[in-house]
Every structure is written in C-alpha cells, then in structure tokens.
Design a protein around this motif. Structure first.
Motif, mmCIF file in Angstrom:
data_model
loop_
_atom_site.group_PDB
_atom_site.id
_atom_site.type_symbol
_atom_site.label_atom_id
_atom_site.label_comp_id
_atom_site.label_asym_id
_atom_site.label_seq_id
_atom_site.Cartn_x
_atom_site.Cartn_y
_atom_site.Cartn_z
ATOM 1 N N ASP A 60 -41.724 45.323 4.931
ATOM 2 C CA ASP A 60 -41.345 45.196 3.526
ATOM 3 C C ASP A 60 -40.055 45.951 3.230
ATOM 4 O O ASP A 60 -39.814 47.038 3.775
ATOM 5 C CB ASP A 60 -42.450 45.748 2.616
ATOM 6 C CG ASP A 60 -43.602 44.775 2.444
ATOM 7 O OD1 ASP A 60 -43.463 43.627 2.895
ATOM 8 O OD2 ASP A 60 -44.628 45.171 1.881
ATOM 9 N N THR A 61 -39.258 45.388 2.376
ATOM 10 C CA THR A 61 -38.032 46.066 1.924
ATOM 11 C C THR A 61 -38.097 46.395 0.438
ATOM 12 O O THR A 61 -37.170 46.981 -0.105
ATOM 13 C CB THR A 61 -36.801 45.179 2.197
ATOM 14 O OG1 THR A 61 -36.972 43.916 1.539
ATOM 15 C CG2 THR A 61 -36.612 44.961 3.691
ATOM 16 N N GLY A 62 -39.163 46.009 -0.218
ATOM 17 C CA GLY A 62 -39.330 46.288 -1.637
ATOM 18 C C GLY A 62 -39.125 45.035 -2.480
ATOM 19 O O GLY A 62 -38.615 44.043 -1.979
ATOM 20 N N PRO A 63 -39.533 45.048 -3.741
ATOM 21 C CA PRO A 63 -40.198 46.156 -4.428
ATOM 22 C C PRO A 63 -41.634 46.363 -3.940
ATOM 23 O O PRO A 63 -42.127 45.582 -3.128
ATOM 24 C CB PRO A 63 -40.184 45.700 -5.893
ATOM 25 C CG PRO A 63 -40.214 44.201 -5.806
ATOM 26 C CD PRO A 63 -39.387 43.858 -4.601
ATOM 27 N N GLU A 64 -42.276 47.426 -4.437
ATOM 28 C CA GLU A 64 -43.648 47.710 -4.027
ATOM 29 C C GLU A 64 -44.537 46.523 -4.404
ATOM 30 O O GLU A 64 -44.498 46.025 -5.527
ATOM 31 C CB GLU A 64 -44.130 48.998 -4.707
ATOM 32 C CG GLU A 64 -45.436 49.541 -4.162
ATOM 33 C CD GLU A 64 -46.646 48.868 -4.784
ATOM 34 O OE1 GLU A 64 -47.619 48.609 -4.054
ATOM 35 O OE2 GLU A 64 -46.603 48.598 -6.002
ATOM 36 N N ARG A 65 -45.339 46.087 -3.462
ATOM 37 C CA ARG A 65 -46.038 44.806 -3.541
ATOM 38 C C ARG A 65 -47.040 44.729 -4.701
ATOM 39 O O ARG A 65 -47.003 43.801 -5.512
ATOM 40 C CB ARG A 65 -46.745 44.551 -2.205
ATOM 41 C CG ARG A 65 -47.408 43.200 -2.086
ATOM 42 C CD ARG A 65 -48.018 43.054 -0.705
ATOM 43 N NE ARG A 65 -46.981 43.137 0.310
ATOM 44 C CZ ARG A 65 -46.256 42.092 0.735
ATOM 45 N NH1 ARG A 65 -46.471 40.902 0.205
ATOM 46 N NH2 ARG A 65 -45.343 42.241 1.659
ATOM 47 N N SER A 66 -47.957 45.685 -4.790
ATOM 48 C CA SER A 66 -49.040 45.587 -5.775
ATOM 49 C C SER A 66 -48.513 45.520 -7.203
ATOM 50 O O SER A 66 -48.913 44.661 -7.993
ATOM 51 C CB SER A 66 -49.992 46.777 -5.626
ATOM 52 O OG SER A 66 -50.526 46.846 -4.328
ATOM 53 N N SER A 67 -47.618 46.446 -7.539
ATOM 54 C CA SER A 67 -47.091 46.504 -8.900
ATOM 55 C C SER A 67 -46.314 45.239 -9.242
ATOM 56 O O SER A 67 -46.399 44.720 -10.358
ATOM 57 C CB SER A 67 -46.190 47.732 -9.057
ATOM 58 O OG SER A 67 -46.911 48.917 -8.756
ATOM 59 N N HIS A 68 -45.564 44.719 -8.265
ATOM 60 C CA HIS A 68 -44.792 43.499 -8.510
ATOM 61 C C HIS A 68 -45.717 42.301 -8.741
ATOM 62 O O HIS A 68 -45.479 41.489 -9.644
ATOM 63 C CB HIS A 68 -43.873 43.223 -7.326
ATOM 64 C CG HIS A 68 -43.043 41.983 -7.483
ATOM 65 N ND1 HIS A 68 -41.938 41.927 -8.310
ATOM 66 C CD2 HIS A 68 -43.178 40.739 -6.941
ATOM 67 C CE1 HIS A 68 -41.417 40.704 -8.261
ATOM 68 N NE2 HIS A 68 -42.149 39.968 -7.445
ATOM 69 N N LEU A 69 -46.775 42.210 -7.947
ATOM 70 C CA LEU A 69 -47.700 41.083 -8.093
ATOM 71 C C LEU A 69 -48.406 41.122 -9.445
ATOM 72 O O LEU A 69 -48.628 40.081 -10.072
ATOM 73 C CB LEU A 69 -48.720 41.078 -6.951
ATOM 74 C CG LEU A 69 -48.151 40.823 -5.551
ATOM 75 C CD1 LEU A 69 -49.239 40.950 -4.494
ATOM 76 C CD2 LEU A 69 -47.495 39.443 -5.468
ATOM 77 N N VAL A 70 -48.752 42.318 -9.901
ATOM 78 C CA VAL A 70 -49.368 42.443 -11.226
ATOM 79 C C VAL A 70 -48.409 41.951 -12.303
ATOM 80 O O VAL A 70 -48.814 41.264 -13.248
ATOM 81 C CB VAL A 70 -49.785 43.907 -11.491
ATOM 82 C CG1 VAL A 70 -50.109 44.122 -12.971
ATOM 83 C CG2 VAL A 70 -51.007 44.269 -10.657
ATOM 84 N N SER A 71 -47.132 42.270 -12.158
ATOM 85 C CA SER A 71 -46.159 41.823 -13.155
ATOM 86 C C SER A 71 -46.006 40.305 -13.152
ATOM 87 O O SER A 71 -45.626 39.725 -14.171
ATOM 88 C CB SER A 71 -44.805 42.488 -12.905
ATOM 89 O OG SER A 71 -44.202 42.005 -11.718
ATOM 90 N N LEU A 72 -46.323 39.655 -12.018
ATOM 91 C CA LEU A 72 -46.218 38.197 -11.946
ATOM 92 C C LEU A 72 -47.363 37.492 -12.668
ATOM 93 O O LEU A 72 -47.184 36.398 -13.202
ATOM 94 C CB LEU A 72 -46.192 37.737 -10.486
ATOM 95 C CG LEU A 72 -44.925 38.022 -9.667
ATOM 96 C CD1 LEU A 72 -45.088 37.487 -8.252
ATOM 97 C CD2 LEU A 72 -43.693 37.404 -10.324
ATOM 98 N N ILE A 73 -48.553 38.117 -12.666
ATOM 99 C CA ILE A 73 -49.719 37.430 -13.238
ATOM 100 C C ILE A 73 -50.094 37.961 -14.618
ATOM 101 O O ILE A 73 -51.126 37.581 -15.177
ATOM 102 C CB ILE A 73 -50.941 37.517 -12.293
ATOM 103 C CG1 ILE A 73 -51.284 38.980 -11.998
ATOM 104 C CG2 ILE A 73 -50.714 36.751 -11.024
ATOM 105 C CD1 ILE A 73 -52.591 39.433 -12.484
#
Length: 707
Positions: free
Chosen positions: A47-60
């Motif tokens: 991974d190069t970012g952004p942090e996966r969990s927080s980004h996925l939450v922002s998508l849904i």
C-alpha cells in the motif's frame, strides 16, 4: 454521549477491515448516528496510501474519519515509554470521530510481526475509550476447540467489556487454494458450515454469537485491472478491465482438456504461442462463456492472422494481457496479489458491506444508545483537560520562574496552546536554565523580572489589607516573595490563575491566596482534591491536602465543592462520605461527624448523589456495596471520595498512588474566588503541565465570581 465499539481480531486473515467497515454500514442502515475511527494505521506492504479502512468508510458514507497515527510513530512512542501521550492522541482521534455520533466503530490492531505491541495496545485503547468489544474470528483451518481457545484467550484480556463475537469467512476453502476453485460443491460446503456454526457457535465459548458471515468467492474477486496493475502486464487487448477474476487456470495440456477450465470469471494463463487455446478462449467469448481475461506468457503472442481472425470475439470485451515470464511463474506472481479491498473498488465494497449487514445481529445497539454515562479513563481525562484549557485561553502566572521543571512545563504549555504563561524571574536566569535543560523558549512566553514591577503593587496591597494594619513598608517586604507578587497580579485581574509549589510549601502557596483572593459567598472552607488516574477510570479524592479536621459543616462543604469539581472536569459525581463503618452499623464521634455531614450535604444539594457513611470497599466495589448498602445509588459506583480528615485522606491518596503506581493530578484547590494551585515538591514536568491546564479551566469557571 457516544459509545465506542472496538472490533478486535483474534488473529490475522479474519477480514477485520471488511467487517469494521461493514458494521459502520449496518449501523447507518439501522438509523444509528455512527462514527468510525482507526486509531493506528496498519498499511499492507504494497500500500502507498491513503489508509485503507478510513478511506473505505468515506466511500460508503458521509463520514470523514480522522487520520490514523502512523505505525512507526506508535512504535517509537512505545519504545521510549511515551504510551500515555500515545493514548491521549488515540482519544483525540476518537473524539473527532464521535462528534454527532451515538456509536463509534473503532477498528483495533492486528497482531503481526511488525506490530508486536498490538494485543497490549488494543487492551489499553479499550480502557482509554471505555469501549465495548466485539471479537472477530474465522473458523478457516481451525478445529472447533482451537477457535474456542482463541476466543477465550482474547476475551479474557477485555473482561466484561466483550459484547460477543462474529465469525467471518465461514466455509472458506484452504488458503493455499488461492484463486483456484475447489470443486463444484463450494456453495453446498459454505451452507453446511454456516448452518453448523449458527447451531453450535452460541455455546462455543460462553460468548454471544453476533453474526455468521458466509465465505463468498465474489467478495474476494479482484478486477482484471487490479491484477494487470499488480503484475505489470502489457495490455494486448484492453476489453473490459472491470471483469471479476473468480478463478485462475493454467492452459498447459491438450486443447480438449485445457478447454474444460475455460469457465466464466476465469483468468486463463497460457503461453502466447498456444494459438489453439487462444482460439478456444475466443470461441468461449462468442458463445457467452465470458472468461475474466486471457494472460499470454513467455513474451509470445498469436500471429497477426490469428488476432485478426478472433477480432470479433475480442471486440466483445475479452481482455488480453502479456507477460515475459513462463506460465508457472506468471501464476505464482498472480497469487501474490493482495486480496484486500482496493481503494477505488466501490462496487466490491458495496457487496462486502452488504454481506456484513445482512449477517450480523445489531440487537446490542439499543442498550448501548441508552447509556448516559461514560467512564472517564486517565487518557480521556488528560485529553479533555488539555482541550478545555486550550478553549479557555487563560493567562497563568508561575512565581517559580527559574525552577527547571517549571521552565520546561511553561515552554510546553505555550507550544501546545494550553495556556499563556508568565514566568516571574530574571530573564537571563530563565534563559540560562532553558539552555541547560535543552529547552527552546517560545517567543510568546512572557518572562517578567519581579524587581521591575514590584513597586506598582505596593499601593493596591496596602489598600486591600489596610483593615489588618498593612503599611507600605510591610507590603514592599511581603512582595519580595514572588508568590505574593503573583497573587496580587491575580487579584488585580492581570492574570487568570497561579501555580506554585515546586520549591515552596503548601502554606507558602495558599496563605497569600487566603489573605488576598478569599472565598466566594457561601463557601465555608478552602479545600483540595486530587484526580486519581486509576487504570480504568479517574476518581476524585478530597480533601487530602488542606484541612486537618473539618467539622460536619465544613466536611459537607468539601463534599459539595468536590462534586462540582468532578463535574467540571467530565466526571459524573457520585459522592461517598467515607468512614470506618457503613450506614448505621457503627457509632462514635468520628462516624457521627460523617453521618451529620452527609445529611447537611444532602439537604443543601438534593440534586447531587451523596451517601454515607460508607467504608471504602462499600463505596468502590459493586458487590460489597450491594451487600453493605443495598439500595444506595452511590455504593459500589462512587466517583468522588470524601475523607473524614486530613490524616486519613493524605495517607490513603499516597498509599494508592505509590502502591498501585497511579498518577495523581493535584492537589487542586477549590473554594477560592480565583484559582491558585499548589504543586508537590516532587512534581514531574507533566504534573506541572496538567496543573496549569486545571488552573486554566478553573479560571474559566471562576469568571462568575467577583473579587
């Protein structure tokens, strides 16, 4: 008041991120005001970012989760013994996520070689946030006994915080199978496994089973473009790069055998000179059997004639890729792909969170939402202390301006915006101390030479104390003491609070305040409290520093003051009036004093929960409280402990502090019109910082008083 729900994995490979994000989606669907926080980033090595969990939450969702702490920063703080500072940062991120939320899903850390501290830090995070805990596990490649043991070992660390557990990826094939199909009966195997765990999971470990999430191949299926990007394959025919790869097959055998594996969703790998298989794949595409993609190896391609012959099939969307490696090496390369959710794959994300929402019970939510009180942990207490001090924007005078610990604390408070500090000392001496301590003094820090201002306070002090026969010469002499000088500055409103005591006695600090600042109407006595930072929560002890033997009226006043102090700092007051006996069981002048003080306090403030006499164990331990004081709303749940005299209070606070290695913040003086606070002469730099913060908050509260 928000409630944290910490999701913890019992081991790697359980799909922690997917389930945590899925819980956010499920709660949102339920109509719960939900937040999300991933305190510490755990990035996959690719991974190069952004942090996966927080980004996925922002998508849904409409949420913007706080930025997690970097793993290397966390490791450094733990290595250097700065865990308390780390936990304050965790609380800060949680509070950001908790704005306008009833429930905040907090994703814990997974124990991995690069994060050996994960398990212990998860426990401390749960305590700091007063979080409920949901355990996550997967039965894949585990016996029922092994799964039960893993759950029990993890649950033991969190005690009664655990709400229950979720099983994920139920019915999954062996991890070694990778993309390869394990047979046509996959769906049946999953159904059998789900049925088994739904029937037997509840009794597995004595924990509530909150969900059984079936393994579904499509939830792990990457897109062709994910694989192409990962293996850096050349695109021969782009086609539909969003097709899902459900299987991987090698085309190394004869056509009649190899074509059996040309099934929908398959990434078919074969040497680029196998034109017979290229033609078969094209025919499959024309017949509606959509392969995911064709990967040609050995840096070879079909002839131009064959490419032209299959042009119609290729136009239907069949992606064709090329690699220089042979077919076997290419297959190995594909299998190294990280199957976690890509940051831009919103379609797969919706499928994953939908699967979690459909298979997890939320029956526990309503009980959490009706809770009105959150136990304030030491980390949360320190965080709120600093934040409220920043909001107060107060000026605090430090009479011991050249004392080394005070210099460090003042610089830190100025840099962190906790308060603006005025140091009473010769500037050159403060600069020398700072240089010796390796401290860079902020430009905004004020250093005031007492000799340059002392004369201006003589007149006001004479006027203030003339009823006591004060004359100019006596005032000038007393003002040689920087504590007296600082107290006059406080009286005249030039500063908002005073902190001293690192090199002065308690009497030196308090006496000028009693003479010059005095108490507001209705207050009978100046007293003190300590904030005792126990591992699980912060308690208030009073009075442990000022009054040797208060009478019943004074003791009642101390109890009311201490309750107000607790509430001011985020602790819901339940006041225990302590004695050597509980209720009506004992007699004697000492217990009678406590009994009378309790009645006075209750009559003066019927809005407060005050009970006594109570023995310490009856006040602190729920089972003992129920036994000795049934029906009491304080017994077993006390947050404010009022000691009958200074001998008992001071001895107890020091015994708890030293024997249990507990941090105590204070003493904080209460009952003055303006805040003056005393330090222990053994105070650490952090103790001084937090006392300055306390003083700033008190100053904000004292704005209603008039000197």
């Amino acid at each position: 008041m928000s409630q944290a729900v910490l999701v913890i994995s019992t081991g790697p490979g359980t799909g922690l991120t997917s389930v945590a994000v899925g819980l956010v989606h499920a709660l949102d669907q339920r109509g719960v005001r939900v937040g999300f926080c991933k305190p510490v980033a755990q990035m996959h090595r690719l991974d190069t970012g952004p942090e996966r969990s927080s980004h996925l939450v922002s998508l849904i969702s409409e949420l913007t989760p706080p930025q997690p702490l970097a793993a290397n920063l966390v490791a450094d703080r733990i290595a250097h013994g700065r865990e308390e500072e780390l936990l304050e940062d965790v609380v800060a991120r949680y509070e950001q996520a908790a704005k306008n939320a009833d429930v905040v899903v907090v994703e814990g850390l997974v124990n991995a070689p690069e994060t050996p501290y994960a398990d212990e830090l998860n426990v401390r995070i749960a305590s700091s946030l007063d979080a409920k805990v949901i355990l996550l596990s997967s039965p894949a490649e585990r016996t029922q006994a092994q799964l039960a043991e893993a759950l029990e070992l993890t649950a033991r660390e969190f005690g009664n915080r655990v709400l229950g557990y979720i099983l994920n990826q139920v019915g999954s094939p062996s991890r070694e199978s990778g993309f390869a199909r394990v047979g046509d009966d996959e769906d049946l195997q999953v159904q059998v496994a789900v049925s088994h765990w739904q029937k037997h999971g509840q009794a597995l470990s004595g924990l509530a089973l909150l969900g059984v999430i079936p393994w579904q191949r499509e939830l792990l299926a990457p897109r062709v473009k994910d694989i192409q990007s990962f293996i850096q394959a050349k695109i021969i025919n782009e086609g539909d790069m969003n097709r899902r790869v459900m299987d991987v097959a090698l085309g190394a055998s004869a056509l009649v055998n190899a074509s059996v594996r040309m099934l929908p969703g398959t990434l078919y790998i074969t040497s680029g000179d196998r034109e017979d298989l290229f033609l078969a794949a094209s025919m499959a595409e024309l017949s509606g059997q959509q392969l995911a993609a064709l990967l040609l190896t050995n840096n070879r391609l079909p002839s131009n004639w064959m490419m032209d012959f299959c042009k119609e099939a290729l136009s239907l969307g069949l992606p064709v890729l090329s690699l220089s490696e042979d077919s076997f090496q290419s297959a190995l390369k594909v299998r190294q792909l990280n199957l976690e959710l890509p940051l831009d794959d919103k379609d797969r994300l919706q499928r994953v969170v939908g699967a979690v929402a459909a298979n997890v019970s939320l029956d526990w939510v309503d009980a959490l939402r009706v809770q009105t009180e959150r136990r304030l942990s030491p980390a949360a207490f320190r965080y709120f202390l600093v934040e409220r001090a920043r909001d107060a924007k107060k000026i605090i005078v430090l009479p011991e301006g050249e004392e080394p610990r005070t210099v460090k604390a003042a610089a830190a408070c100025e840099e962190r915006g906790i308060a603006h500090c005025i140091m009473l000392a010769k500037p050159e001496k403060v600069q020398l101390v700072a240089s010796q301590q390796g401290v860079t003094l902020p430009e905004s820090l004020t250093i005031l030479d007492p000799a340059s201002v002392r004369q201006k306070y003589i007149g006001p002090m004479v006027e203030l104390r003339k009823h006591k026969g004060m004359i100019a010469a006596a005032a000038e002499e007393q003002l040689q003491d920087n504590v007296v000088l600082g107290t006059m500055m406080l009286y005249l409103g030039e500063v908002d609070g005073l902190v001293s005591g690192a090199i002065h006695t308690t009497a030196n600090t308090i006496r000028p305040a009693l003479q010059l600042i005095k108490t507001p109407p209705g207050v009978k006595v100046v007293s003190s409290v300590f904030f005792m930072c126990l591992p699980e929560q912060v308690l208030v002890y009073g009075d442990c520093a000022v009054n040797p033997d208060p009478n019943p009226e004074e003791l009642a006043d101390i109890a009311i003051q201490s309750a107000e102090s607790a509430r001011a700092f985020g602790i819901e007051p339940r006041v225990a009036m302590l004695s050597y006996s509980t209720g009506e069981s004992g007699s004697g002048s000492d217990v009678d004093k406590v009994r009378e003080a309790t009645k006075i306090a209750q009559s003066l403030r019927p809005d407060l929960l005050i009970d006594g006499p109570l023995q310490y164990d009856a006040a602190a331990i729920e089972d003992v409280g129920k036994s000795k004081a049934p029906g009491s709303k304080v017994a077993g749940r006390a947050t404010v402990y009022i000691f009958p005299d200074l001998n008992t209070g001071n001895t107890t606070y020091k015994a708890v502090q030293r024997s249990a290695d507990v941090i105590s913040v204070g003493p904080m003086l209460q009952g003055l019109k303006k805040p003056v606070n005393d330090l222990s002469r053994g105070a650490l730099v952090e103790d001084i910082i937090y006392t300055i913060a306390l003083t700033a908050i008190q100053a904000k509260q004292a704005e209603t008083y008039k000197v």
